[in-house]
Design a protein around this motif. Structure first.
Motif, PDB file in Angstrom:
ATOM      1  N   VAL A  15      34.962   8.229  -6.558  1.00 17.33           N
ATOM      2  CA  VAL A  15      34.263   7.410  -7.548  1.00 17.33           C
ATOM      3  C   VAL A  15      33.062   8.139  -8.142  1.00 17.33           C
ATOM      4  O   VAL A  15      32.855   8.135  -9.360  1.00 17.33           O
ATOM      5  N   ASP A  16      32.258   8.793  -7.303  1.00 22.15           N
ATOM      6  CA  ASP A  16      31.083   9.479  -7.847  1.00 22.15           C
ATOM      7  C   ASP A  16      31.474  10.640  -8.752  1.00 22.15           C
ATOM      8  O   ASP A  16      30.844  10.877  -9.781  1.00 22.15           O
ATOM      9  N   ALA A  17      32.558  11.347  -8.414  1.00 17.75           N
ATOM     10  CA  ALA A  17      33.046  12.420  -9.288  1.00 17.75           C
ATOM     11  C   ALA A  17      33.536  11.846 -10.620  1.00 17.75           C
ATOM     12  O   ALA A  17      33.345  12.451 -11.677  1.00 17.75           O
ATOM     13  N   PHE A  18      34.145  10.670 -10.579  1.00 18.86           N
ATOM     14  CA  PHE A  18      34.595  10.007 -11.801  1.00 18.86           C
ATOM     15  C   PHE A  18      33.412   9.680 -12.709  1.00 18.86           C
ATOM     16  O   PHE A  18      33.431   9.963 -13.907  1.00 18.86           O
ATOM     17  N   VAL A  19      32.358   9.092 -12.139  1.00 20.22           N
ATOM     18  CA  VAL A  19      31.186   8.711 -12.929  1.00 20.22           C
ATOM     19  C   VAL A  19      30.560   9.934 -13.581  1.00 20.22           C
ATOM     20  O   VAL A  19      30.228   9.929 -14.770  1.00 20.22           O
ATOM     21  N   VAL A  20      30.406  11.001 -12.807  1.00 22.49           N
ATOM     22  CA  VAL A  20      29.829  12.231 -13.346  1.00 22.49           C
ATOM     23  C   VAL A  20      30.731  12.801 -14.437  1.00 22.49           C
ATOM     24  O   VAL A  20      30.247  13.277 -15.475  1.00 22.49           O
ATOM     25  N   SER A  21      32.031  12.749 -14.244  1.00 21.49           N
ATOM     26  CA  SER A  21      32.971  13.290 -15.235  1.00 21.49           C
ATOM     27  C   SER A  21      32.924  12.513 -16.546  1.00 21.49           C
ATOM     28  O   SER A  21      33.032  13.112 -17.619  1.00 21.49           O
ATOM     29  N   VAL A  22      32.767  11.208 -16.475  1.00 24.29           N
ATOM     30  CA  VAL A  22      32.623  10.418 -17.705  1.00 24.29           C
ATOM     31  C   VAL A  22      31.382  10.887 -18.463  1.00 24.29           C
ATOM     32  O   VAL A  22      31.432  11.126 -19.672  1.00 24.29           O
ATOM     33  N   GLY A  23      30.285  11.048 -17.752  1.00 23.62           N
ATOM     34  CA  GLY A  23      29.059  11.515 -18.384  1.00 23.62           C
ATOM     35  C   GLY A  23      29.201  12.911 -18.962  1.00 23.62           C
ATOM     36  O   GLY A  23      28.751  13.189 -20.081  1.00 23.62           O
ATOM     37  N   ARG A  24      29.835  13.808 -18.232  1.00 26.03           N
ATOM     38  CA  ARG A  24      30.023  15.178 -18.724  1.00 26.03           C
ATOM     39  C   ARG A  24      30.963  15.197 -19.927  1.00 26.03           C
ATOM     40  O   ARG A  24      30.733  15.919 -20.892  1.00 26.03           O
ATOM     41  N   GLY A  25      32.008  14.398 -19.873  1.00 22.68           N
ATOM     42  CA  GLY A  25      32.935  14.338 -21.007  1.00 22.68           C
ATOM     43  C   GLY A  25      32.240  13.840 -22.258  1.00 22.68           C
ATOM     44  O   GLY A  25      32.463  14.362 -23.353  1.00 22.68           O
ATOM     45  N   ALA A  26      31.374  12.860 -22.080  1.00 20.93           N
ATOM     46  CA  ALA A  26      30.629  12.336 -23.223  1.00 20.93           C
ATOM     47  C   ALA A  26      29.620  13.360 -23.725  1.00 20.93           C
ATOM     48  O   ALA A  26      29.442  13.530 -24.930  1.00 20.93           O
ATOM     49  N   ALA A  27      28.971  14.057 -22.809  1.00 20.04           N
ATOM     50  CA  ALA A  27      27.960  15.039 -23.200  1.00 20.04           C
ATOM     51  C   ALA A  27      28.574  16.235 -23.924  1.00 20.04           C
ATOM     52  O   ALA A  27      27.942  16.822 -24.795  1.00 20.04           O
ATOM     53  N   LEU A  28      29.793  16.584 -23.580  1.00 15.40           N
ATOM     54  CA  LEU A  28      30.450  17.730 -24.209  1.00 15.40           C
ATOM     55  C   LEU A  28      30.996  17.393 -25.594  1.00 15.40           C
ATOM     56  O   LEU A  28      31.530  18.258 -26.268  1.00 15.40           O
ATOM     57  N   GLY A  29      30.873  16.166 -25.987  1.00 14.67           N
ATOM     58  CA  GLY A  29      31.364  15.777 -27.309  1.00 14.67           C
ATOM     59  C   GLY A  29      32.836  15.419 -27.244  1.00 14.67           C
ATOM     60  O   GLY A  29      33.187  14.323 -26.890  1.00 14.67           O
ATOM     61  N   ARG A  30      33.659  16.363 -27.564  1.00 19.81           N
ATOM     62  CA  ARG A  30      35.104  16.141 -27.517  1.00 19.81           C
ATOM     63  C   ARG A  30      35.729  17.249 -26.687  1.00 19.81           C
ATOM     64  O   ARG A  30      36.308  18.189 -27.229  1.00 19.81           O
ATOM     65  N   PRO A  31      35.597  17.143 -25.346  1.00 19.12           N
ATOM     66  CA  PRO A  31      36.153  18.204 -24.507  1.00 19.12           C
ATOM     67  C   PRO A  31      37.668  18.294 -24.667  1.00 19.12           C
ATOM     68  O   PRO A  31      38.343  17.281 -24.882  1.00 19.12           O
ATOM     69  N   ARG A  32      38.163  19.484 -24.583  1.00 20.45           N
ATOM     70  CA  ARG A  32      39.611  19.695 -24.677  1.00 20.45           C
ATOM     71  C   ARG A  32      40.287  19.230 -23.392  1.00 20.45           C
ATOM     72  O   ARG A  32      39.651  19.083 -22.349  1.00 20.45           O
ATOM     73  N   TYR A  33      41.580  19.052 -23.488  1.00 13.53           N
ATOM     74  CA  TYR A  33      42.339  18.651 -22.303  1.00 13.53           C
ATOM     75  C   TYR A  33      42.224  19.707 -21.220  1.00 13.53           C
ATOM     76  O   TYR A  33      42.156  19.388 -20.032  1.00 13.53           O
ATOM     77  N   SER A  34      42.188  20.969 -21.615  1.00  7.98           N
ATOM     78  CA  SER A  34      42.055  22.045 -20.625  1.00  7.98           C
ATOM     79  C   SER A  34      40.729  21.931 -19.874  1.00  7.98           C
ATOM     80  O   SER A  34      40.664  22.204 -18.672  1.00  7.98           O
ATOM     81  N   GLU A  35      39.660  21.513 -20.565  1.00  8.63           N
ATOM     82  CA  GLU A  35      38.368  21.320 -19.912  1.00  8.63           C
ATOM     83  C   GLU A  35      38.428  20.144 -18.939  1.00  8.63           C
ATOM     84  O   GLU A  35      37.862  20.197 -17.849  1.00  8.63           O
ATOM     85  N   ALA A  36      39.121  19.086 -19.324  1.00  8.48           N
ATOM     86  CA  ALA A  36      39.286  17.937 -18.429  1.00  8.48           C
ATOM     87  C   ALA A  36      40.074  18.340 -17.186  1.00  8.48           C
ATOM     88  O   ALA A  36      39.712  17.957 -16.065  1.00  8.48           O
ATOM     89  N   LEU A  37      41.113  19.131 -17.372  1.00 12.41           N
ATOM     90  CA  LEU A  37      41.915  19.583 -16.228  1.00 12.41           C
ATOM     91  C   LEU A  37      41.124  20.547 -15.352  1.00 12.41           C
ATOM     92  O   LEU A  37      41.235  20.516 -14.121  1.00 12.41           O
ATOM     93  N   ARG A  38      40.323  21.414 -15.975  1.00 11.93           N
ATOM     94  CA  ARG A  38      39.486  22.345 -15.205  1.00 11.93           C
ATOM     95  C   ARG A  38      38.483  21.560 -14.361  1.00 11.93           C
ATOM     96  O   ARG A  38      38.293  21.840 -13.177  1.00 11.93           O
ATOM     97  N   THR A  39      37.841  20.571 -14.976  1.00 13.25           N
ATOM     98  CA  THR A  39      36.889  19.745 -14.246  1.00 13.25           C
ATOM     99  C   THR A  39      37.580  19.027 -13.090  1.00 13.25           C
ATOM    100  O   THR A  39      37.081  19.010 -11.966  1.00 13.25           O
ATOM    101  N   GLY A  40      38.743  18.437 -13.376  1.00 17.33           N
ATOM    102  CA  GLY A  40      39.498  17.760 -12.324  1.00 17.33           C
ATOM    103  C   GLY A  40      39.888  18.692 -11.200  1.00 17.33           C
ATOM    104  O   GLY A  40      39.802  18.338 -10.017  1.00 17.33           O
ATOM    105  N   ALA A  41      40.295  19.914 -11.560  1.00 16.62           N
ATOM    106  CA  ALA A  41      40.709  20.885 -10.545  1.00 16.62           C
ATOM    107  C   ALA A  41      39.529  21.304  -9.669  1.00 16.62           C
ATOM    108  O   ALA A  41      39.642  21.344  -8.432  1.00 16.62           O
ATOM    109  N   VAL A  42      38.386  21.596 -10.287  1.00 17.68           N
ATOM    110  CA  VAL A  42      37.216  22.010  -9.507  1.00 17.68           C
ATOM    111  C   VAL A  42      36.768  20.883  -8.584  1.00 17.68           C
ATOM    112  O   VAL A  42      36.568  21.086  -7.384  1.00 17.68           O
ATOM    113  N   PHE A  43      36.629  19.683  -9.146  1.00 20.08           N
ATOM    114  CA  PHE A  43      36.214  18.552  -8.313  1.00 20.08           C
ATOM    115  C   PHE A  43      37.255  18.268  -7.225  1.00 20.08           C
ATOM    116  O   PHE A  43      36.899  17.994  -6.080  1.00 20.08           O
TER     117      PHE A  43
END
Length: 185
Positions: A15-43
């Motif tokens: 849950v905490d990784a999800f909350v942070v990811s929502v914030g990071r996704g919003a801060a990055l503007g329009r992150p690409r799918y590859s960035e979302a997958l990279r974030t998911g993989a690292v977390f």
């Protein structure tokens, strides 16, 4: 441990990784799918590794780990949260969204996964298959973090800076909560 209990544990740890990811996704503007997958993989990888580390430490010397884990979590989460707050509050409206550097992403993942390490320590005292549990936590975190980045992408236009501030405050709050919980015993 039943499959339902493993799934509940896995999603509660992410849950905490999800909350942070929502914030990071919003801060990055329009992150690409590859960035979302990279974030998911690292977390996901970090979140899968920490219960194994905690389980191993719990078997070896749980009292040594318990003495410092809350300070490490507080320091990492506080530093990353403050960095997110500073970036959100000092960026001009027309500036490019920040890029998520790998070191910051890893530090955030470590900070949000220390609770899973503590769970791993406690699981050392039970007859469980730690590899199955760790894989479930990693997979749930990968799904939740990737989804969180994409969700943040949807709200970025209007709410990006607010979401980044909330994510920073959330990280600091999680760090303070961990510290207070351990200091109170």
């Amino acid at each position: 441990m039943s499959p339902f209990a493993i799934a509940a544990l896995a999603f509660s740890m992410s849950v905490d990784a999800f909350v942070v990811s929502v914030g990071r996704g919003a801060a990055l503007g329009r992150p690409r799918y590859s960035e979302a997958l990279r974030t998911g993989a690292v977390f996901g990888i970090v979140e899968a590794a920490t219960p194994i580390i905690g389980w191993t430490a719990g078997i070896a010397a749980s009292s040594l780990l318990e003495a410092v884990d809350h300070w490490i979590a507080f320091g990492l989460l506080g530093a990353v949260g403050l960095h997110m707050l500073w970036a959100a509050l000092h960026r001009s409206a027309d500036a490019e969204p920040p890029k998520a550097s790998l070191p910051v992403l890893i530090a955030t993942a470590i900070g949000t996964s220390l609770d899973a390490m503590a769970v791993g320590v406690s699981l050392a005292f039970f007859d469980v298959n730690i590899l199955v549990i760790a894989l479930a936590i990693g997979l749930a975190t990968f799904i939740m973090s990737s989804g969180g980045m994409l969700m943040g992408r949807l709200i970025s236009e209007r709410w990006g800076r607010i979401a980044e501030v909330l994510a920073g405050v959330t990280l600091i709050g999680i760090g303070v909560s961990i510290l207070v919980h351990h200091l109170r015993g």
